[in-house]
Each structure stands twice: as C-alpha cells, then as structure tokens.
Design a protein around this motif. Sequence first.
Motif, PDB file in Angstrom:
ATOM      1  N   GLN A  10      17.395  -2.309  -3.673  1.00  0.00           N
ATOM      2  CA  GLN A  10      17.326  -1.987  -5.091  1.00  0.00           C
ATOM      3  C   GLN A  10      18.469  -2.599  -5.898  1.00  0.00           C
ATOM      4  O   GLN A  10      18.363  -2.726  -7.097  1.00  0.00           O
ATOM      5  N   GLY A  11      19.532  -3.029  -5.270  1.00  0.00           N
ATOM      6  CA  GLY A  11      20.634  -3.664  -5.981  1.00  0.00           C
ATOM      7  C   GLY A  11      20.489  -5.176  -6.107  1.00  0.00           C
ATOM      8  O   GLY A  11      21.338  -5.838  -6.691  1.00  0.00           O
ATOM      9  N   LEU A  12      19.424  -5.736  -5.578  1.00  0.00           N
ATOM     10  CA  LEU A  12      19.198  -7.183  -5.625  1.00  0.00           C
ATOM     11  C   LEU A  12      18.963  -7.616  -7.069  1.00  0.00           C
ATOM     12  O   LEU A  12      18.098  -7.074  -7.746  1.00  0.00           O
ATOM     13  N   PRO A  13      19.726  -8.585  -7.580  1.00  0.00           N
ATOM     14  CA  PRO A  13      19.599  -8.979  -8.989  1.00  0.00           C
ATOM     15  C   PRO A  13      18.217  -9.496  -9.380  1.00  0.00           C
ATOM     16  O   PRO A  13      17.799  -9.343 -10.515  1.00  0.00           O
ATOM     17  N   ALA A  14      17.497 -10.090  -8.449  1.00  0.00           N
ATOM     18  CA  ALA A  14      16.196 -10.678  -8.780  1.00  0.00           C
ATOM     19  C   ALA A  14      15.056  -9.674  -8.697  1.00  0.00           C
ATOM     20  O   ALA A  14      13.949  -9.964  -9.110  1.00  0.00           O
ATOM     21  N   LEU A  15      15.323  -8.475  -8.187  1.00  0.00           N
ATOM     22  CA  LEU A  15      14.266  -7.497  -7.982  1.00  0.00           C
ATOM     23  C   LEU A  15      13.883  -6.818  -9.285  1.00  0.00           C
ATOM     24  O   LEU A  15      14.732  -6.334 -10.034  1.00  0.00           O
ATOM     25  N   ARG A  16      12.588  -6.807  -9.568  1.00  0.00           N
ATOM     26  CA  ARG A  16      12.047  -6.119 -10.742  1.00  0.00           C
ATOM     27  C   ARG A  16      11.028  -5.110 -10.229  1.00  0.00           C
ATOM     28  O   ARG A  16       9.948  -5.478  -9.770  1.00  0.00           O
ATOM     29  N   ALA A  17      11.391  -3.830 -10.299  1.00  0.00           N
ATOM     30  CA  ALA A  17      10.463  -2.772  -9.902  1.00  0.00           C
ATOM     31  C   ALA A  17       9.463  -2.563 -11.030  1.00  0.00           C
ATOM     32  O   ALA A  17       9.852  -2.400 -12.188  1.00  0.00           O
ATOM     33  N   SER A  21       0.856  -1.183   0.000  1.00  0.00           N
ATOM     34  CA  SER A  21       0.000   0.000   0.000  1.00  0.00           C
ATOM     35  C   SER A  21       0.895   1.236   0.000  1.00  0.00           C
ATOM     36  O   SER A  21       2.103   1.147   0.212  1.00  0.00           O
ATOM     37  N   LEU A  22       0.290   2.386  -0.245  1.00  0.00           N
ATOM     38  CA  LEU A  22       1.077   3.626  -0.339  1.00  0.00           C
ATOM     39  C   LEU A  22       1.758   3.993   0.967  1.00  0.00           C
ATOM     40  O   LEU A  22       2.822   4.575   0.967  1.00  0.00           O
ATOM     41  N   GLY A  23       1.180   3.656   2.094  1.00  0.00           N
ATOM     42  CA  GLY A  23       1.752   4.026   3.381  1.00  0.00           C
ATOM     43  C   GLY A  23       2.780   3.062   3.920  1.00  0.00           C
ATOM     44  O   GLY A  23       3.216   3.182   5.059  1.00  0.00           O
ATOM     45  N   CYS A  24       3.202   2.126   3.139  1.00  0.00           N
ATOM     46  CA  CYS A  24       4.150   1.108   3.602  1.00  0.00           C
ATOM     47  C   CYS A  24       5.552   1.709   3.669  1.00  0.00           C
ATOM     48  O   CYS A  24       6.096   2.143   2.669  1.00  0.00           O
ATOM     49  N   CYS A  55       7.860  -2.296   4.838  1.00  0.00           N
ATOM     50  CA  CYS A  55       8.311  -2.684   3.501  1.00  0.00           C
ATOM     51  C   CYS A  55       9.821  -2.876   3.448  1.00  0.00           C
ATOM     52  O   CYS A  55      10.310  -3.718   2.702  1.00  0.00           O
ATOM     53  N   VAL A  56      10.547  -2.089   4.223  1.00  0.00           N
ATOM     54  CA  VAL A  56      12.003  -2.268   4.271  1.00  0.00           C
ATOM     55  C   VAL A  56      12.322  -3.643   4.846  1.00  0.00           C
ATOM     56  O   VAL A  56      13.112  -4.398   4.284  1.00  0.00           O
ATOM     57  N   THR A  57      11.678  -3.977   5.951  1.00  0.00           N
ATOM     58  CA  THR A  57      11.896  -5.295   6.570  1.00  0.00           C
ATOM     59  C   THR A  57      11.471  -6.416   5.632  1.00  0.00           C
ATOM     60  O   THR A  57      12.202  -7.397   5.463  1.00  0.00           O
ATOM     61  N   LEU A  58      10.308  -6.270   5.006  1.00  0.00           N
ATOM     62  CA  LEU A  58       9.821  -7.289   4.080  1.00  0.00           C
ATOM     63  C   LEU A  58      10.777  -7.466   2.908  1.00  0.00           C
ATOM     64  O   LEU A  58      11.095  -8.590   2.518  1.00  0.00           O
ATOM     65  N   SER A  59      11.260  -6.379   2.356  1.00  0.00           N
ATOM     66  CA  SER A  59      12.175  -6.480   1.205  1.00  0.00           C
ATOM     67  C   SER A  59      13.484  -7.148   1.594  1.00  0.00           C
ATOM     68  O   SER A  59      14.025  -7.963   0.834  1.00  0.00           O
ATOM     69  N   GLN A  60      13.994  -6.837   2.781  1.00  0.00           N
ATOM     70  CA  GLN A  60      15.231  -7.476   3.238  1.00  0.00           C
ATOM     71  C   GLN A  60      15.008  -8.968   3.490  1.00  0.00           C
ATOM     72  O   GLN A  60      15.871  -9.794   3.171  1.00  0.00           O
ATOM     73  N   ASP A  61      13.850  -9.319   4.036  1.00  0.00           N
ATOM     74  CA  ASP A  61      13.532 -10.730   4.276  1.00  0.00           C
ATOM     75  C   ASP A  61      13.409 -11.488   2.960  1.00  0.00           C
ATOM     76  O   ASP A  61      13.903 -12.609   2.826  1.00  0.00           O
ATOM     77  N   LEU A  76       8.930  -9.359  -7.820  1.00  0.00           N
ATOM     78  CA  LEU A  76       8.255  -8.247  -8.485  1.00  0.00           C
ATOM     79  C   LEU A  76       7.699  -7.313  -7.414  1.00  0.00           C
ATOM     80  O   LEU A  76       6.989  -7.745  -6.513  1.00  0.00           O
ATOM     81  N   TRP A  77       8.018  -6.030  -7.544  1.00  0.00           N
ATOM     82  CA  TRP A  77       7.573  -5.044  -6.571  1.00  0.00           C
ATOM     83  C   TRP A  77       6.732  -4.010  -7.291  1.00  0.00           C
ATOM     84  O   TRP A  77       7.245  -3.256  -8.117  1.00  0.00           O
ATOM     85  N   LEU A  78       5.434  -3.974  -7.003  1.00  0.00           N
ATOM     86  CA  LEU A  78       4.549  -2.978  -7.608  1.00  0.00           C
ATOM     87  C   LEU A  78       4.807  -1.633  -6.932  1.00  0.00           C
ATOM     88  O   LEU A  78       4.487  -1.445  -5.771  1.00  0.00           O
ATOM     89  N   GLY A  79       5.413  -0.722  -7.659  1.00  0.00           N
ATOM     90  CA  GLY A  79       5.772   0.576  -7.099  1.00  0.00           C
ATOM     91  C   GLY A  79       7.269   0.651  -6.882  1.00  0.00           C
ATOM     92  O   GLY A  79       8.045  -0.161  -7.386  1.00  0.00           O
ATOM     93  N   THR A  80       7.691   1.621  -6.121  1.00  0.00           N
ATOM     94  CA  THR A  80       9.117   1.826  -5.869  1.00  0.00           C
ATOM     95  C   THR A  80       9.555   1.002  -4.669  1.00  0.00           C
ATOM     96  O   THR A  80       9.044   1.195  -3.563  1.00  0.00           O
ATOM     97  N   PRO A  81      10.501   0.084  -4.873  1.00  0.00           N
ATOM     98  CA  PRO A  81      10.972  -0.729  -3.736  1.00  0.00           C
ATOM     99  C   PRO A  81      11.878   0.094  -2.828  1.00  0.00           C
ATOM    100  O   PRO A  81      12.436   1.116  -3.246  1.00  0.00           O
ATOM    101  N   PRO A  82      12.037  -0.331  -1.585  1.00  0.00           N
ATOM    102  CA  PRO A  82      12.942   0.372  -0.676  1.00  0.00           C
ATOM    103  C   PRO A  82      14.374   0.381  -1.222  1.00  0.00           C
ATOM    104  O   PRO A  82      14.807  -0.549  -1.901  1.00  0.00           O
ATOM    105  N   ALA A  83      15.097   1.426  -0.915  1.00  0.00           N
ATOM    106  CA  ALA A  83      16.472   1.595  -1.417  1.00  0.00           C
ATOM    107  C   ALA A  83      17.395   0.485  -0.918  1.00  0.00           C
ATOM    108  O   ALA A  83      18.378   0.157  -1.586  1.00  0.00           O
TER     109      ALA A  83
END
Length: 191
Positions: A129-136, A88-91, A95-101, A119-126
């Motif tokens: 962002q360098g994770l090879p499998a991440l697709r924003a 959601s927009l307020g994450c 979201c930082v914890t979820l992305s790191q997990d 796949l991350w709908l929207g802008t993923p946490p910084a």
Amino acid sequence: MNAITPEQLKARNRGRWTLVALFGLFFGAMALAGLLRFSGWQPTAHRNTGQMIEPHLDVRALPPTLASGQPYPWKSDSQVWRILVAPSLGCAAECVTLSQDLAKVWQLFGHRADNVEILWLGTPPAEVQGLPALRALQPQPELRAVLPGVDDAAGTPVYVVDPNGFVLMRYAPGFELAGLRKDMATLLKLK
C-alpha cells in the motif's frame, strides 16, 4: 572481326552465372522474408509474452473511481501506462505475492517508472500500500465484467491498459514477471 577464344567464353559465362546467382540470392531472400512476414512468423525478440487482446478493449466509458472517491481519468496529459489487477474476492496469499511481484517489476522500470501506474480494483494487500505507483480503485463490477478471462480458475490475471484507456494485453495467472517487464519496456519506448 576477332573471334572469341574459349578462355574468354568461359570468363563471360562465369560472369553471367555470377550475376544470375546474385540476382537469385537477392530476390530469393526478399521472397523468403515476404513469405515469413505474411505467414505471421515473428522472431522471438519481437513477440509479446502477454496475450494481445484483439480488437483492443475500450474501457473509456467505464471510468474507475479511486478508493478516496475521486474519479480516475483514463486519459491524462502524461503518457501513463497502467497495469490493471482485478482480483476475485477470495484472493489472499496469491494477491500478496502478485502485488509484491508487481512492485518489483515497477521498480525495475527505473527512470520510466513514473510513466507506469498499478491499478488495483478493490483493496490491495497491506504489503504494497505504500508503493508510489499503486492506485487503489473502488470495486467496479461493470469494469471487472468486461475484462476477458477475469475469473480464471488458475488465479488472478493482469492486464495492460494504454494511456488512452484501451486494454491491450492480458497476462494469465502465473505469468513470468520478466515477460511483463519486457513488454512494458517496449511499450514505454513508444511516444
């Protein structure tokens, strides 16, 4: 004609009862297995930790667009499984914890990690962002709207999408990472 002695009669009856017991044991085990199978019981080793979406949600008609503006195809030549996050927009901190997990889970796939994309709908946490499998992906309200339970008050759910563009499972907010890893490892073994 020879008469049967009492000892021979006992031996014959004992052999018959042994045969009846083996017959009962064999068919009793088959009946119990059938009963358990058709009642829906499964051993814990074969259960998913994520919630199976039945029927599977077909999102092929909603192809996402990468943040760069290029289309993202659901169907590709390689067998790529996806972990989809639609926050959601307020994450923020969640979201930082979820992305790191999710980055940790992806790394634990080892040599099969090339077959998994996040796949991350929207802008993923910084932080990831360098994770090879991440697709924003660009925000897609129509894709987000069809995902079951996407606006969960408890937080951000995670979804598993198969190589053909079907959403198979949903993981409720606060799910166990080991469960996602186990389920994905099982799916990655499928050819």
